[in-house]
Enzyme design. Structure first.
Site, PDB file in Angstrom:
ATOM      1  N   SER A 587       0.843  -1.190   0.000  1.00 48.44           N
ATOM      2  CA  SER A 587       0.000   0.000   0.000  1.00 48.44           C
ATOM      3  C   SER A 587       0.886   1.250   0.000  1.00 48.44           C
ATOM      4  CB  SER A 587      -0.954  -0.027   1.194  1.00 48.44           C
ATOM      5  OG  SER A 587      -1.956   0.949   1.072  1.00 48.44           O
ATOM      6  N   ASP A 675      -9.009  -5.631  -5.095  1.00 50.86           N
ATOM      7  CA  ASP A 675      -8.596  -4.502  -4.248  1.00 50.86           C
ATOM      8  C   ASP A 675      -9.400  -3.262  -4.632  1.00 50.86           C
ATOM      9  OD1 ASP A 675      -7.319  -2.566  -2.768  1.00 50.86           O
ATOM     10  OD2 ASP A 675      -5.295  -3.098  -3.399  1.00 50.86           O
ATOM     11  N   HIS A 707      -7.168  -5.861  -0.699  1.00 53.22           N
ATOM     12  CA  HIS A 707      -6.010  -4.990  -0.497  1.00 53.22           C
ATOM     13  C   HIS A 707      -4.945  -5.609   0.409  1.00 53.22           C
ATOM     14  CE1 HIS A 707      -3.811  -1.277  -0.519  1.00 53.22           C
ATOM     15  NE2 HIS A 707      -3.934  -1.098   0.769  1.00 53.22           N
TER      16      HIS A 707
END
Length: 732
Positions: A587, A675, A707
């Site tokens: 991320s 995601d 995610h």
């Protein structure tokens, strides 16, 4: 000299992963009622819930275990397990009644195909199932919410009703060309019923229902539901404002109404998972008149209201700003009878010395009040540790319950009648379960903890915290003087430190943090012979609000410079092999990692990025949190206007894609096709740009993963592929 890294055979890494991944994780605990024996002794049961990876079934299994805690009212006399663990299949939520005589369980059963899975609400008493309600068959509402954002399962104080949150029942829809055959033998009434135009809405079967984003797919319009345990009647509460979505509900004093948090969903829903900044307020809806009353400021964000044992006060978290996505919070107190709200603990701009640095938890524990309804207990990150704290709600004093310990991290599972159940772990010690009594006011630092479940320390993992001060040229002009930290794990007693490679891991968020708790991936890498550097760059939680606010507008620069500075400092001080440094991040941690291989291509020999943010500008229109893109780029977010050209340019300028021409580090990309937070097209954009330039790149695309890439099959596969990537490009 031969490199001291356990990477000679993939089978060795797989065996090590199989062993360490068996370490279970605590997810919840509750305390049973007080029992007095015939000899005058007192004891309570502790019911705990755990999760564990099962590599044979490729799923996370849930199990429970019970313990007995004998005490004298102030301290634990004896504690131990009461039997072995038992797997709890299908349990989504469970809650003991206030007296402890009954237990409610929300359970899923049936097939896994569309429409095959059913939900049941069960009521257990002693050694029998007292009631079982097929919620799916009753068709009063859609699926029950079991998440920790909206979900709840709350007994009324009278123990006659259950309160929960479910998806609003949607009207049936069918094609414009749907026909139904009429039974010629049917009665006139049956034929009339089949012909009713309101049975199904034609042409609505493809209407879009907006949901709450990542991990909240299909959760769109929550409603408050009440089950009458005796009659089985289910009521969907009326009176909730149409512009808010209700959740985190509980029964008000006297069972006359319900208190809940309402989140604004106009003009459209933004992703709510890991985003405590969503506009929300505290409400009370009267069950008799249906009148709804606002209990808090409606321009801020609130979370996790908790009613005191004497049913006089409600404590809750309040976030004084709707930006950024997570930040330091206030602890607020609402007096039920005077209707007065006070701020008990305010936002802490900056930690002074060893003083309290603020509240950073996203939820208060369900059980957080002391027996006398005066103090509130919770856990929160404090720099790179997570500690337990007690707050006196009368005077606002905050006292650490775990300061001066071994440096590990704590999590409060529950407290009831001053008996606390907590989890403790370190980077080299998997979670252990502990109980202890909350001492009287003024003596909070003298908690006597007793272990209910010990874990064996993992040998040959040494760790510590490094405090880092940015050089003068990297100071933030508006927020000068901020420092940051990194947690360093290293193999125990390597023959030659100069032969030890290092993996650098910046965290995601960016407004989150690493704490000195058990983490599987860093422990695995360390056991394989790597040093692992976990960097809490400026902008991380736990260091004061100023640190958090220093990062928006400076992403791609301040966070990247901090990580690079930490790497250079540790390499200089520890003398690890500077020619064998790798990156691993997900991320925003992937965002930083991809920046680093572009800005400092000579430093890193390999990189592993999991669902990284690559191009903030192109992500704006596809993510569930478009406000993140605008705010972290340094601009105010407004839902009613598009950014102008200068904002688009700035978002692009702060993105890793800008540095593509300089990248030469071999990159392994891992993307989740489902995601919603950082859509996988972000990684695809980077992949194609690197392929065009003949940079070594490999892409793993997990079709059903989200995610976090946390599904057991995905997590295990991604780790093994990461290990093989490091083995290939760092050398064995």
């Amino acid at each position: 000299m031969e490199r001291q890294v356990l990477l000679s055979e993939p089978e060795e890494a797989a065996a090590l992963y199989r062993g360490l991944s068996r370490q279970p994780a605590l997810s919840a605990a509750c305390l049973g009622p007080e029992v007095t024996t015939q000899y005058g002794g007192q004891y309570r049961t502790v019911h705990t819930e755990w999760t564990q990876r099962d590599l044979e079934r490729m799923e996370n299994i849930r199990f429970c275990r019970q313990y007995l805690v004998f005490h004298d009212g102030d301290s634990v006399v004896f504690a131990g397990p009461a039997g072995n663990s038992v797997e709890t299949r299908g349990e989504l939520l469970s809650r003991e009644s206030p007296s402890g005589t009954m237990k409610a369980v929300l359970r899923k059963a049936g097939g896994t195909g569309p429409g095959e899975e059913k939900q049941f609400l069960e009521v257990w008493e002693k050694n029998r199932k007292l009631k079982s309600f097929n919620l799916s068959a009753l068709e009063k509402h859609g699926p029950v919410y079991e998440d920790d954002c909206f979900g709840c399962l709350s007994w009324s104080h009278s123990e006659t009703h259950l309160l929960y949150v479910a998806e609003k029942k949607r009207p049936k829809a069918e094609s414009f060309f749907q026909t139904k055959a009429l039974d010629v033998s049917a009665s006139d009434d049956e034929i009339a019923r089949l012909k009713k135009p309101d049975q199904a809405i034609k042409g609505d079967q493809f209407v879009f229902y907006e949901d709450w984003g990542e991990n909240m797919v299909s959760k769109s319009i929550p409603v408050l539901c009440v089950l009458d345990v005796e009659s089985g009647n289910i009521s969907v509460l009326e009176g909730v404002p149409e512009n808010v979505s209700p959740g985190q509900a509980f029964w008000a004093p006297g069972d006359a109404g319900v208190v809940f948090v309402g989140w604004w969903h106009e003009p459209f829903r933004l992703g709510i998972r890991f985003c405590t900044n969503r506009r929300s307020a505290l409400y009370y809806v009267d069950l008799i008149g249906g009148k709804c009353e606002l209990l808090s400021d409606d321009s801020l964000a609130v979370s996790s209201p908790r009613l005191s044992p004497d049913q006089c006060r409600i404590v809750y978290l309040q976030y004084p700003s709707l930006i950024p996505h997570h930040q330091c919070s206030q602890l607020c107190l609402y007096d039920w009878y005077t209707k007065v709200t006070s701020v008990v603990v305010d936002v802490v701009p900056r930690q002074l010395g060893e003083n309290f640095s603020g509240i950073y938890c996203s939820l208060l524990p369900l059980g957080c009040w002391s027996a006398d309804s005066q103090r509130v207990v919770f856990d929160s990150a404090q720099r790179s540790r997570q500690d337990l704290f007690a707050v006196d709600t009368q005077v606002g004093t905050v006292t650490s319950l775990t300061a001066g310990g071994s440096g590990g991290s704590w999590k409060l599972l529950t407290i009831d009648q001053d008996l606390m159940v907590a989890q403790f772990s370190t980077p080299s010690l998997p979670p252990t379960l502990k109980v202890g009594f909350l001492p009287s006011a003024g003596k909070e630092q003298s908690v006597l903890w007793v272990s209910l479940e010990e874990a064996e320390p993992i040998p040959d993992i040494h760790w510590g915290i490094r405090v880092l001060q940015p050089p003068p040229e990297q100071e933030n002009v508006q927020y000068a003087g901020l420092d940051f930290e990194a947690i360093l794990l290293q193999p125990g007693s390597p023959p030659d430190k100069t032969q030890v490679p290092m993996v650098v891991m910046p965290h995601g968020g960016p407004h989150s943090s690493f704490v000195t708790a058990w983490m599987l991936f860093p422990a695995m890498l360390c056991k394989m012979g790597f040093a692992v550097l976990l960097v809490n760059y400026r902008g991380s939680t736990g260091f004061g609000q100023d640190s958090i606010l220093s990062l928006p507008g400076n992403v791609g620069h301040q966070d990247v410079k901090d990580v690079q500075f930490a790497v250079e400092q540790v390499l200089q001080e520890e003398h690890f092999d500077a020619s064998h440094v790798a990156l691993m991040g997900g991320s925003h941690g992937g965002f930083i990692s991809c920046h680093l291989i572009g800005q400092y291509p000579e430093t890193y020999r390999a990189c592993v990025a999991r669902n990284p943010v690559i191009n903030i500008a192109s992500m704006l229109g596809s993510t569930d949190i478009p406000d993140w893109c605008v705010v972290e780029a340094g601009f105010p977010f407004s839902s009613d206007c598009l950014p102008d050209l200068s904002v688009w340019a700035e978002m692009l300028d702060k993105s890793p894609i800008r540095y593509i021409p300089q990248v030469k580090t071999p990159l392994l990309l891992m993307l989740g096709q489902e995601d919603r937070r950082v859509p996988f097209k972000q990684g695809m954009e980077y992949y194609r740009a690197l392929k065009t330039r003949n940079v070594p790149v490999r892409l793993l695309l997990y079709p059903k993963s989200t995610h976090a890439l946390s599904e057991v099959e995905v997590e295990s596969d991604s780790f093994m592929n990461a290990v093989l990537w490091l083995r290939t490009h760092l050398g064995s």
